[in-house]
Design a protein around this motif. Structure first.
Motif, short mmCIF file in Angstrom:
data_model
loop_
_atom_site.label_atom_id
_atom_site.label_comp_id
_atom_site.label_asym_id
_atom_site.label_seq_id
_atom_site.Cartn_x
_atom_site.Cartn_y
_atom_site.Cartn_z
N UNK A 99 0.84 -1.21 0.00
CA UNK A 99 0.00 0.00 0.00
C UNK A 99 0.87 1.25 0.00
N UNK A 100 1.90 1.27 0.83
CA UNK A 100 2.81 2.43 0.87
C UNK A 100 3.48 2.65 -0.48
N UNK A 101 3.89 1.55 -1.13
CA UNK A 101 4.51 1.66 -2.44
C UNK A 101 3.52 2.21 -3.47
N UNK A 102 2.28 1.75 -3.39
CA UNK A 102 1.25 2.23 -4.31
C UNK A 102 1.03 3.72 -4.15
N UNK A 103 0.99 4.19 -2.92
CA UNK A 103 0.79 5.62 -2.64
C UNK A 103 1.94 6.43 -3.23
N UNK A 104 3.18 5.96 -3.06
CA UNK A 104 4.33 6.68 -3.62
C UNK A 104 4.29 6.72 -5.14
N UNK A 105 3.93 5.61 -5.76
CA UNK A 105 3.88 5.57 -7.22
C UNK A 105 2.81 6.50 -7.77
N UNK A 106 1.70 6.60 -7.05
CA UNK A 106 0.62 7.48 -7.49
C UNK A 106 0.95 8.94 -7.23
N UNK A 107 1.39 9.25 -6.01
CA UNK A 107 1.60 10.65 -5.63
C UNK A 107 2.91 11.22 -6.16
N UNK A 108 3.99 10.47 -6.01
CA UNK A 108 5.30 10.98 -6.44
C UNK A 108 5.62 10.59 -7.88
N UNK A 109 5.11 9.43 -8.31
CA UNK A 109 5.45 8.94 -9.64
C UNK A 109 4.50 9.38 -10.74
N UNK A 110 3.30 9.83 -10.35
CA UNK A 110 2.34 10.27 -11.35
C UNK A 110 1.51 9.17 -11.98
N UNK A 111 1.54 7.97 -11.38
CA UNK A 111 0.76 6.85 -11.92
C UNK A 111 -0.73 7.08 -11.67
N UNK A 112 -1.54 6.82 -12.69
CA UNK A 112 -2.98 6.90 -12.52
C UNK A 112 -3.56 5.59 -12.01
N UNK A 113 -2.73 4.56 -12.01
CA UNK A 113 -3.14 3.22 -11.60
C UNK A 113 -1.87 2.44 -11.27
#
Length: 207
Positions: free
Chosen positions: A61-75
């Motif tokens: 979950x923490x990794x997903x949050x970083x990828x979405x917020x810092x990485x710009x992933x929409x999914x």
């Protein structure tokens, strides 16, 4: 393209790592940021790498949050349990859930796996090694789109193709028999060979 998916294979295809398992979250973030900057219309999905998934649900979950917020992933895409998928969805991040078929896996089990991932909140399914029988059965059984790369086909709702394969990028594609739409590797080899020859011959190169 409707979906640009930044896979953990970036480690093997760009950075010379032996397998996808060596890719770190920081490396996935770097690749995801670059793709997100260039994508103006397509949805960008980014893999949660092997390490956080193996470490447990909260790490994923923490990794997903970083990828979405810092990485710009929409999914985010994950090869994990329905419980992990559910936890990521609860954190407000859409999930592209991966699961695998194969000739030894009963179609009924694959349909059940797909339904469980859908019930957990997955927005999209990546069905690897689906085959026409199981692929069609799964696509019919769930309401969310089912796409696939390895072993996928027209029986699914969509298909994934590795960019490096599509354009024949990288040394291993020079003499590959895989179906590609170009052979960038061979063209690059020819271009650099000619450049080296021109430099050694003392030829003036314009520009």
């Amino acid at each position: 393209m409707d979906l640009i998916f930044v896979g953990d294979s970036v480690g093997a295809n760009l950075w010379g790592q032996p397998t996808e398992a060596e890719v770190t979250l920081d490396e996935m973030l770097l690749a995801c940021k670059a793709v997100a900057r260039g994508a103006t219309r397509a949805l960008v999905s980014c893999d949660i790498p092997h390490g956080p998934v193996q470490a447990g649900t909260q790490h994923a979950v923490s990794a997903a949050v970083r990828l979405a917020k810092a990485g710009g992933a929409g999914m985010v895409k994950i090869f994990g349990t329905p419980e992990t998928v559910r936890a990521i969805v609860r954190a407000g991040i859409p999930v592209f859930a991966e699961f695998h078929g194969g000739k030894d896996v009963p179609t009924a089990k694959l349909v059940e796996d797909a339904k469980r991932l859908e019930e957990a909140g997955a927005a999209l399914l990546d069905f690897r090694h689906s085959g026409p029988e199981a692929g069609a059965a799964v696509a019919k059984a769930v309401k969310i789109p089912v796409i696939g790369g390895l072993g996928g086909g027209p029986w699914l709702d969509g298909r994934v193709r590795l960019a490096h394969t599509a354009i024949g990028y990288g040394a291993k594609w020079i003499d590959s028999t895989a179906e590609t739409y170009a052979n960038t590797a061979r063209l690059s080899l020819q271009a650099f060979t000619q450049l080296i020859a021109d430099v050694r011959a003392g030829r003036q190169i314009k520009g």
